[in-house]
Enzyme design. Structure first.
Site, PDB file in Angstrom:
ATOM      1  N   ASN A  10     -69.566  21.905   6.786  1.00  0.00           N
ATOM      2  CA  ASN A  10     -68.143  21.667   7.051  1.00  0.00           C
ATOM      3  C   ASN A  10     -67.681  20.613   6.046  1.00  0.00           C
ATOM      4  O   ASN A  10     -67.966  19.434   6.194  1.00  0.00           O
ATOM      5  CB  ASN A  10     -67.942  21.172   8.492  1.00  0.00           C
ATOM      6  N   LYS A  12     -64.764  19.579   5.489  1.00  0.00           N
ATOM      7  CA  LYS A  12     -63.579  18.826   5.927  1.00  0.00           C
ATOM      8  C   LYS A  12     -62.560  18.781   4.772  1.00  0.00           C
ATOM      9  O   LYS A  12     -62.479  19.746   4.023  1.00  0.00           O
ATOM     10  CB  LYS A  12     -63.995  17.432   6.417  1.00  0.00           C
ATOM     11  N   HIS A  97     -62.732  21.291  16.500  1.00  0.00           N
ATOM     12  CA  HIS A  97     -63.466  20.143  15.957  1.00  0.00           C
ATOM     13  C   HIS A  97     -62.889  18.855  16.545  1.00  0.00           C
ATOM     14  O   HIS A  97     -61.676  18.755  16.781  1.00  0.00           O
ATOM     15  CB  HIS A  97     -63.364  20.124  14.429  1.00  0.00           C
ATOM     16  N   GLU A  99     -62.176  16.158  15.237  1.00  0.00           N
ATOM     17  CA  GLU A  99     -61.085  15.569  14.436  1.00  0.00           C
ATOM     18  C   GLU A  99     -59.760  16.280  14.725  1.00  0.00           C
ATOM     19  O   GLU A  99     -58.698  15.663  14.714  1.00  0.00           O
ATOM     20  CB  GLU A  99     -61.453  15.637  12.941  1.00  0.00           C
ATOM     21  N   GLU A 169     -71.166  18.514  19.066  1.00  0.00           N
ATOM     22  CA  GLU A 169     -71.059  17.384  18.143  1.00  0.00           C
ATOM     23  C   GLU A 169     -70.626  16.142  18.918  1.00  0.00           C
ATOM     24  O   GLU A 169     -69.429  15.965  19.200  1.00  0.00           O
ATOM     25  CB  GLU A 169     -70.006  17.681  17.065  1.00  0.00           C
ATOM     26  N   GLY A 175     -70.134  11.306  11.241  1.00  0.00           N
ATOM     27  CA  GLY A 175     -69.777  10.460  10.106  1.00  0.00           C
ATOM     28  C   GLY A 175     -70.182   9.009  10.264  1.00  0.00           C
ATOM     29  O   GLY A 175     -69.753   8.152   9.496  1.00  0.00           O
ATOM     30  N   SER A 215     -74.092  13.569  11.755  1.00  0.00           N
ATOM     31  CA  SER A 215     -75.034  12.859  10.881  1.00  0.00           C
ATOM     32  C   SER A 215     -76.354  13.605  10.675  1.00  0.00           C
ATOM     33  O   SER A 215     -77.417  12.998  10.630  1.00  0.00           O
ATOM     34  CB  SER A 215     -75.286  11.436  11.402  1.00  0.00           C
TER      35      SER A 215
END
Ligand code: 13P
Length: 255
Positions: A10, A12, A97, A99, A169, A175, A215
């Protein structure tokens, strides 16, 4: 039950069309053999035509979009429809996701509408779920995951589920360099599978692939992927470099 691993990059909001071509060139040089896993690259919308072109020579790597609209077409400035994605040969779409949930306010209902729309045109789903650290610390892990799954999948058929991968996730691992331990990840994955079983039955749940994301790096991929309920990975930062993405696949999926 054997479940073919699925590893997805991904990217992003990183890389444009020219970096996309460079990545694929470099990735192809490393991977002369076919992987015993499904490999997917989720690139920004603007990169998808370039990615499609570059991947023509590559066997076994498919494209994903990172988002789609829940609407068909019309006055939705800035949005991309599922039909447009099909036109550029996209096969998968990431939906939900964290985000998108936290920065762009996507609710379980919006995510559910997007997943239904994507299935109308036959797109395969990478459906993301995961808890925040506050939720985990407050003992809400199972409640959060079950409502994300139940509300996200509402109205999707058994056939739709066949074309769905769930990506677990944990938000606190995205991240941050903090990975869930293999034990924490396995525990959450087994729970996710049990929720899917309670909706669609044990057989469907056993067939369903569940990716871990947060991660994932070349040095922790093997341990995570060795867990019985972890069937793949969704990789952010470490997928931006072709060598590192390749090493994750190589370490995570024994030949
Ligand atoms: P990182 O691998 O950078 O933690 O990102 C994970 C992720 O969000 C993949 O969708």
């Amino acid at each position: 039950m054997y479940r073919r691993p699925i590893l997805a990059a991904n990217w992003k909001m990183n890389k444009g069309p020219s970096e996309t071509q460079d990545f694929v060139k470099s990735f192809i040089q490393k991977s002369s053999e076919r992987f015993s896993a499904d490999i997917v690259i989720a690139a920004p919308f603007l990169c998808l035509p370039a990615l499609s072109e570059s991947l023509r020579e590559v066997d076994g790597v498919e494209m994903a979009a990172q988002n789609c609209s829940q609407f068909d077409d019309g006055a939705y400035t800035g949005e991309i429809s599922v039909k447009m994605l099909r036109q550029v040969l996209v096969r998968h779409v990431i939906i939900g996701h964290s985000e998108r949930r936290s920065i762009f306010g996507e609710t379980n209902a919006v995510i559910n509408a997007k997943m239904k729309k994507a299935r109308e045109v036959g797109l395969k789903l990478i459906f993301c779920i995961g808890e925040t650290l506050e939720e985990r610390n407050a003992g809400q892990l199972e409640a959060v995951l079950s409502s994300q799954i139940i509300e996200g999948l509402a109205g999707l058929t058994l056939e739709d589920l066949d074309h769905t991968v769930i990506a677990y996730e944990p938000v606190w691992a995205i991240g941050t360099g903090v990975t869930a331990t293999a034990e924490q990840a396995q525990e959450a994955h087994a729970y996710v599978r049990s929720v899917v079983a309670s909706i669609y039955g044990e057989e469907a749940a056993q067939k369903m692939r569940i990716q871990y994301g947060g991660s994932v790096k070349p040095n922790n991929a093997a341990e995570l992927m060795a867990c019985p309920d972890i069937d793949g990975a969704l990789i952010g930062g470490a997928s931006l470099d072709a060598q590192s993405f390749f090493d994750i696949i190589k370490n995570g999926v024994p030949a």
